[in-house]
Write an enzyme that holds these catalytic residues in place. Sequence first.
Site, mmCIF file in Angstrom:
data_model
loop_
_atom_site.group_PDB
_atom_site.id
_atom_site.type_symbol
_atom_site.label_atom_id
_atom_site.label_comp_id
_atom_site.label_asym_id
_atom_site.label_seq_id
_atom_site.Cartn_x
_atom_site.Cartn_y
_atom_site.Cartn_z
ATOM 1 N N CYS A 1 -40.610 23.185 25.206
ATOM 2 C CA CYS A 1 -39.653 22.085 25.200
ATOM 3 C C CYS A 1 -38.289 22.402 24.852
ATOM 4 C CB CYS A 1 -40.178 21.022 24.183
ATOM 5 S SG CYS A 1 -39.443 19.633 24.171
ATOM 6 N N SER B 1 -40.126 17.084 13.782
ATOM 7 C CA SER B 1 -41.130 16.062 13.203
ATOM 8 C C SER B 1 -40.463 15.551 11.748
ATOM 9 C CB SER B 1 -42.431 16.616 12.924
ATOM 10 O OG SER B 1 -42.248 18.207 12.348
ATOM 11 N N CYS C 1 -46.526 12.944 24.551
ATOM 12 C CA CYS C 1 -44.968 13.066 25.081
ATOM 13 C C CYS C 1 -45.084 13.412 26.662
ATOM 14 C CB CYS C 1 -44.437 14.190 24.229
ATOM 15 S SG CYS C 1 -43.057 14.479 24.905
ATOM 16 N N GLU D 1 -51.974 20.198 20.424
ATOM 17 C CA GLU D 1 -51.474 20.402 21.816
ATOM 18 C C GLU D 1 -52.094 21.428 22.662
ATOM 19 O OE1 GLU D 1 -47.223 21.327 22.264
ATOM 20 O OE2 GLU D 1 -47.964 22.173 24.104
ATOM 21 N N SER E 1 -45.840 21.962 10.740
ATOM 22 C CA SER E 1 -45.197 21.505 11.920
ATOM 23 C C SER E 1 -44.962 23.294 12.337
ATOM 24 C CB SER E 1 -43.884 21.084 11.454
ATOM 25 O OG SER E 1 -42.785 21.270 12.557
ATOM 26 N N ASN F 1 -42.999 23.953 15.041
ATOM 27 C CA ASN F 1 -41.785 24.194 15.684
ATOM 28 C C ASN F 1 -40.871 24.154 14.298
ATOM 29 O OD1 ASN F 1 -39.514 21.556 15.364
ATOM 30 N ND2 ASN F 1 -41.656 20.762 15.860
HETATM 31 S S1 SF4 Z 1 -41.185 18.605 20.727
HETATM 32 FE FE1 SF4 Z 1 -40.915 16.489 21.018
HETATM 33 S S2 SF4 Z 1 -40.251 16.148 22.884
HETATM 34 FE FE2 SF4 Z 1 -40.701 18.254 23.118
HETATM 35 S S3 SF4 Z 1 -42.806 18.281 23.853
HETATM 36 FE FE3 SF4 Z 1 -42.918 18.062 21.656
HETATM 37 S S4 SF4 Z 1 -43.179 15.614 21.226
HETATM 38 FE FE4 SF4 Z 1 -42.359 16.237 23.532
#
Ligand code: SF4
Length: 281
Positions: free
Chosen positions: A193, A265, A99, A129, A221, A223
């Site tokens: 983000c 996701s 990304c 990440e 996930s 997030n």
């Molecule tokens: S949440 Fe989505 S847009 Fe944001 S950094 Fe991760 S992959 Fe990229």
Amino acid sequence: MLDLKVDIDSNSGFCFGVVYAIEMAEDILNEQGYLYCLGDIVHNDEEVRRLEAKGLKIIDHEALQQIRNEKVLIRAHGEPPSTYRIAVENNLELVDASCPVVLKLQNRIKNSFDKKEKIYIYGKHGHAEVEGLLGQTNQEAVVFQDIAELDLASLPRQITLYSQTTKSTDKFYEINAILREHGIEVNTNDTICRQVSNRDKELRAFASRYHKILFVSGTKSSNGKVLYGVCKATNPNTYFISKKEDIDPAWFQQGDTIGICGATSTPWWLMEEVKEALLQL
Ligand code: SF4
């Protein structure tokens, strides 16, 4: 029939980073019938299964060392420099779907490292990440997922703070405040983000409008965990599910209004499936 009124949150569904990675994968799958992908393309088992059925082969870093002369997709989370070195050695063509938001963060961390700053990254240990970020610093940055992991008295008096892109904004600023209260000079880089932090506010409004909320996400996930927490704090009648089979009819009463939402996701088709299942109750 329970006669439930069901809406899907129009702001939920894949973020642009995930859309980009999946589109890239599907284009190649349609052309060559198979494609290697380093790690789960997205932290959602249902979507991974759908793509595996089209020929996606998920491999880990160990398997990457064994293959030669193939195309390998790098997913949105990004990778450390070592992966790019292995690709050159093994004549692998990397299809890089990192990304752009993550790539920018990798660059910023690399610049801080080159300037010999003391780098601290608020992120989950072992997350793909975070491994990619750590790789920019020759593994020298300190990663922590809880402030309690840091011995504040022995920290350098001047540090540079970054965040994994999908952490909670509130927690990041709480950590920042605690560090400053302990006399540490913090060069603060809010690198969360906006696809995640903006959803925060939108989800609060969405979750408050319904009797019950079904939050749809894979259990891996990051997030998903953060955004589920946001919904639960706003509306205690929030349930976490990964697929329609997880729905328990006992959660609902006649005529309830139900909001369905998810992580960056969570595929749209999966939330549609959940909606259909609810309308059958
Ligand atoms: S949440 Fe989505 S847009 Fe944001 S950094 Fe991760 S992959 Fe990229």
